[in-house]
Structures are given as C-alpha cells and as structure tokens.
Design a protein around this motif. Structure first.
Motif, PDB file in Angstrom:
ATOM      1  N   HIS A   3      40.477  43.782  11.500  1.00  0.00           N
ATOM      2  CA  HIS A   3      41.315  43.583  12.672  1.00  0.00           C
ATOM      3  C   HIS A   3      40.571  43.778  13.976  1.00  0.00           C
ATOM      4  O   HIS A   3      41.107  43.514  15.040  1.00  0.00           O
ATOM      5  N   GLY A   4      39.338  44.288  13.917  1.00  0.00           N
ATOM      6  CA  GLY A   4      38.677  44.642  15.153  1.00  0.00           C
ATOM      7  C   GLY A   4      39.228  45.946  15.695  1.00  0.00           C
ATOM      8  O   GLY A   4      39.674  46.810  14.941  1.00  0.00           O
ATOM      9  N   ILE A   5      39.224  46.112  16.999  1.00  0.00           N
ATOM     10  CA  ILE A   5      39.682  47.369  17.585  1.00  0.00           C
ATOM     11  C   ILE A   5      41.201  47.475  17.496  1.00  0.00           C
ATOM     12  O   ILE A   5      41.907  46.470  17.421  1.00  0.00           O
ATOM     13  N   PRO A   6      41.730  48.697  17.494  1.00  0.00           N
ATOM     14  CA  PRO A   6      43.175  48.878  17.354  1.00  0.00           C
ATOM     15  C   PRO A   6      43.917  48.684  18.670  1.00  0.00           C
ATOM     16  O   PRO A   6      44.362  49.637  19.304  1.00  0.00           O
ATOM     17  N   VAL A   7      44.054  47.439  19.111  1.00  0.00           N
ATOM     18  CA  VAL A   7      44.752  47.168  20.362  1.00  0.00           C
ATOM     19  C   VAL A   7      46.260  47.264  20.154  1.00  0.00           C
ATOM     20  O   VAL A   7      46.744  47.466  19.043  1.00  0.00           O
ATOM     21  N   GLN A   8      47.010  47.101  21.234  1.00  0.00           N
ATOM     22  CA  GLN A   8      48.465  47.262  21.174  1.00  0.00           C
ATOM     23  C   GLN A   8      49.090  46.411  20.071  1.00  0.00           C
ATOM     24  O   GLN A   8      48.865  45.202  20.017  1.00  0.00           O
ATOM     25  N   ARG A   9      49.886  47.046  19.222  1.00  0.00           N
ATOM     26  CA  ARG A   9      50.560  46.398  18.097  1.00  0.00           C
ATOM     27  C   ARG A   9      49.556  45.750  17.142  1.00  0.00           C
ATOM     28  O   ARG A   9      49.902  44.839  16.390  1.00  0.00           O
ATOM     29  N   GLY A  10      48.322  46.220  17.156  1.00  0.00           N
ATOM     30  CA  GLY A  10      47.291  45.717  16.257  1.00  0.00           C
ATOM     31  C   GLY A  10      47.002  46.723  15.169  1.00  0.00           C
ATOM     32  O   GLY A  10      47.904  47.376  14.642  1.00  0.00           O
ATOM     33  N   LYS A  11      45.721  46.862  14.823  1.00  0.00           N
ATOM     34  CA  LYS A  11      45.324  47.769  13.745  1.00  0.00           C
ATOM     35  C   LYS A  11      45.915  49.159  13.954  1.00  0.00           C
ATOM     36  O   LYS A  11      45.976  49.651  15.070  1.00  0.00           O
ATOM     37  N   THR A  12      46.343  49.766  12.887  1.00  0.00           N
ATOM     38  CA  THR A  12      47.037  51.056  12.778  1.00  0.00           C
ATOM     39  C   THR A  12      48.537  50.926  13.030  1.00  0.00           C
ATOM     40  O   THR A  12      49.264  51.894  12.842  1.00  0.00           O
ATOM     41  N   SER A  13      49.018  49.761  13.454  1.00  0.00           N
ATOM     42  CA  SER A  13      50.461  49.569  13.635  1.00  0.00           C
ATOM     43  C   SER A  13      51.023  48.794  12.453  1.00  0.00           C
ATOM     44  O   SER A  13      50.294  48.260  11.632  1.00  0.00           O
ATOM     45  N   GLU A 142      43.115  53.823  21.582  1.00  0.00           N
ATOM     46  CA  GLU A 142      43.884  53.256  20.483  1.00  0.00           C
ATOM     47  C   GLU A 142      44.485  51.900  20.827  1.00  0.00           C
ATOM     48  O   GLU A 142      44.630  51.044  19.972  1.00  0.00           O
ATOM     49  N   TYR A 143      44.854  51.696  22.076  1.00  0.00           N
ATOM     50  CA  TYR A 143      45.439  50.428  22.468  1.00  0.00           C
ATOM     51  C   TYR A 143      44.510  49.642  23.389  1.00  0.00           C
ATOM     52  O   TYR A 143      44.923  48.778  24.128  1.00  0.00           O
ATOM     53  N   GLY A 144      43.225  49.944  23.345  1.00  0.00           N
ATOM     54  CA  GLY A 144      42.279  49.202  24.144  1.00  0.00           C
ATOM     55  C   GLY A 144      42.013  49.805  25.505  1.00  0.00           C
ATOM     56  O   GLY A 144      41.506  49.137  26.387  1.00  0.00           O
ATOM     57  N   ASP A 145      42.348  51.090  25.690  1.00  0.00           N
ATOM     58  CA  ASP A 145      42.027  51.738  26.951  1.00  0.00           C
ATOM     59  C   ASP A 145      40.516  51.905  27.073  1.00  0.00           C
ATOM     60  O   ASP A 145      39.803  51.917  26.076  1.00  0.00           O
ATOM     61  N   PRO A 146      40.014  52.062  28.303  1.00  0.00           N
ATOM     62  CA  PRO A 146      38.576  52.275  28.443  1.00  0.00           C
ATOM     63  C   PRO A 146      38.129  53.482  27.625  1.00  0.00           C
ATOM     64  O   PRO A 146      38.748  54.539  27.653  1.00  0.00           O
ATOM     65  N   GLY A 147      37.097  53.328  26.858  1.00  0.00           N
ATOM     66  CA  GLY A 147      36.597  54.398  26.014  1.00  0.00           C
ATOM     67  C   GLY A 147      35.159  54.131  25.648  1.00  0.00           C
ATOM     68  O   GLY A 147      34.611  53.069  25.965  1.00  0.00           O
ATOM     69  N   PRO A 148      34.514  55.067  25.001  1.00  0.00           N
ATOM     70  CA  PRO A 148      33.088  54.910  24.706  1.00  0.00           C
ATOM     71  C   PRO A 148      32.779  53.724  23.802  1.00  0.00           C
ATOM     72  O   PRO A 148      31.693  53.169  23.870  1.00  0.00           O
ATOM     73  N   GLN A 149      33.768  53.308  22.955  1.00  0.00           N
ATOM     74  CA  GLN A 149      33.494  52.195  22.047  1.00  0.00           C
ATOM     75  C   GLN A 149      33.916  50.853  22.613  1.00  0.00           C
ATOM     76  O   GLN A 149      33.365  49.825  22.247  1.00  0.00           O
ATOM     77  N   TYR A 150      34.904  50.806  23.494  1.00  0.00           N
ATOM     78  CA  TYR A 150      35.588  49.552  23.753  1.00  0.00           C
ATOM     79  C   TYR A 150      35.318  48.934  25.117  1.00  0.00           C
ATOM     80  O   TYR A 150      35.077  47.748  25.243  1.00  0.00           O
ATOM     81  N   GLU A 151      35.413  49.741  26.162  1.00  0.00           N
ATOM     82  CA  GLU A 151      35.167  49.249  27.520  1.00  0.00           C
ATOM     83  C   GLU A 151      36.098  48.105  27.910  1.00  0.00           C
ATOM     84  O   GLU A 151      35.701  47.163  28.584  1.00  0.00           O
TER      85      GLU A 151
END
Length: 245
Positions: A3-13, A142-151
């Motif tokens: 799924h890639g990163i866990p964006v809103q209503r994506g992975k982990t949902s 978790e929802y694609g906020d700025p973070g060390p992995q996602y930016e």
C-alpha cells in the motif's frame, strides 16, 4: 503489491485503499495472460502453495487453494462469493502530543468485488474537542503528515483546505475522532475510493442485509468476537458473535 505509506483511509485502516492490493502469480504450471477479478485473500496463499507441491492443507485452514484458478481449470473459487478482512489498530495522529498512544479501533469488512461493507465493531472515541484533536502539525506520519520517512503534508493540507474541500476533512475527522457510523457500504464500481457511504440509502437495503449476513457468517466461522484490541490474545477460544452490535 503493497500500500505504500499509511495515508488517510489507506494502510492500517479498514477501507479498500488499506486492505486491497494487486496480486500477480508466475511460475511452473500457471496459466498466464489472464486477468481474474474473483475475490481472494492472503489466507489463500498457504493452501495454494501446499497444493502446488502436492500437500493437503489442514482442515482448520481458513483459506482456499487458488491452484484451480492458477492452473487454468477455473476462473473463480466455486464456494466463495466474498472475502473478509479486519483491522485492529491504534491511530496516533488522533492524539495531542502529550498523549502516549492513540485511540483503539476494531473493524471488519466484507467485499464481493463490487460492494464493500464495513462494520466498525469498536471505536474508542476521542474525548478531546475536535479543534484540539485535528490541528496542523498534530500527526506522526500515519496519515502522511511531515515526518522523517515521508516528507509530505496530507493531514495538514486536509485541514487547511477544510472550507473548500469539506469531504476530505470530514473523512479525516471520522478517523481522528473515531466516530464513523457503525456500518458503511460502498459501491466500488461507481465509487472506487469509497467516499460515498450508501448505508442509509433505501435503494441498497437488500445489499446491506446480504452483506451484513455475510459478515456474521464469516465471523462465526472464524471464531471472531467483539474483543478490545488490547485484550485480544492469539489462539484464544471465543464465543461466536451471533449478530452485529
């Protein structure tokens, strides 16, 4: 696929973007060059690989062998019309920075390839005011906020564009506050991103009842029960659910 990163209503949902991935098979004895839309589950991989090597799966295996499909003798699993999936999760983006963990949710979904039915079994609702639970810079990735992995800035942009794009904000708000409706229904043919909940539409009452019944049957067959994720133990014997709450 993943799924890639866990964006809103994506992975982990529990939503389709978080539970459905592409699946490709290639190997000896596989009839290739075909596109199959029969619903399958990762639970099917175990009995499939066993049958490919001439080994019989154990009777308590929840999956079904895909080998008849892969070998070209069938295009679907005769005994299956739906697949069920589940999530038992904690969403950290719903918390203020001072809290140590997010709210717990437990949800189940049944899909027949077109209709996607969700039962939100447990929603540990956030007691913070909405404006404190959802604010720019509140998330942890978790929802694609700025973070060390996602930016990337998906959570914050959803909040910033609330006035002009109210639907994305409402969907994020439901995740962060854990107050989605107890049941949801989506027509993936017409609504592939699953954003228009049809659960209250009388035109789909028959579909809702059919999918609800499928949900109860699946949960009973797999010994699933309404247990809080923090209390869930592997291999624990639980009473069947009988009906949805």
């Amino acid at each position: 696929g993943d799924h890639g990163i866990p964006v809103q209503r994506g992975k982990t949902s529990i939503y389709p973007a978080g539970t459905q991935v592409p699946c490709y098979f290639r190997g000896p004895g596989i009839s290739g060059g075909r596109l199959i839309d029969s619903p399958i589950s990762q639970c099917d991989f175990n009995p499939t690989f066993l049958e490919a090597f001439g080994v019989t799966a154990e009777p308590n295996c929840h999956g079904a062998s895909l080998w008849p499909i892969l070998s070209g003798s069938r295009d679907s699993i005769a005994s299956r019309q739906t697949v069920m999936t589940e999530t038992n999760n904690s969403f950290m983006s719903t918390q203020s920075k001072s809290r140590q963990r997010g709210n717990q949710t437990a949800a189940r979904a049944v899909c027949d390839g077109r209709f996607y039915y969700i039962a939100n079994i447990i929603q540990e609702r956030i007691k913070l005011p909405e404006q404190k639970a959802l604010f720019v810079g509140s998330g942890h990735g978790e929802y694609g906020d700025p973070g060390p992995q996602y930016e990337i800035d998906l959570h914050d942009e959803t909040i910033r564009q609330k006035a002009t794009q109210p639907l994305p904000y409402e969907l994020l708000r439901q995740l962060c506050m854990s107050d989605a409706l107890p049941e949801e229904l989506y027509d993936l043919d017409a609504d592939p991103w699953a954003v228009r909940n049809l659960i209250a539409d009388p035109q789909y009452a028959v579909v809702v009842e059919r999918m609800r019944r499928e949900m109860v049957d699946w949960r009973n067959r797999t010994n699933d029960a309404d247990v809080h994720p923090r209390k869930l133990q592997r291999r624990e014997q639980l009473e069947p659910v009988g009906s949805l709450r």
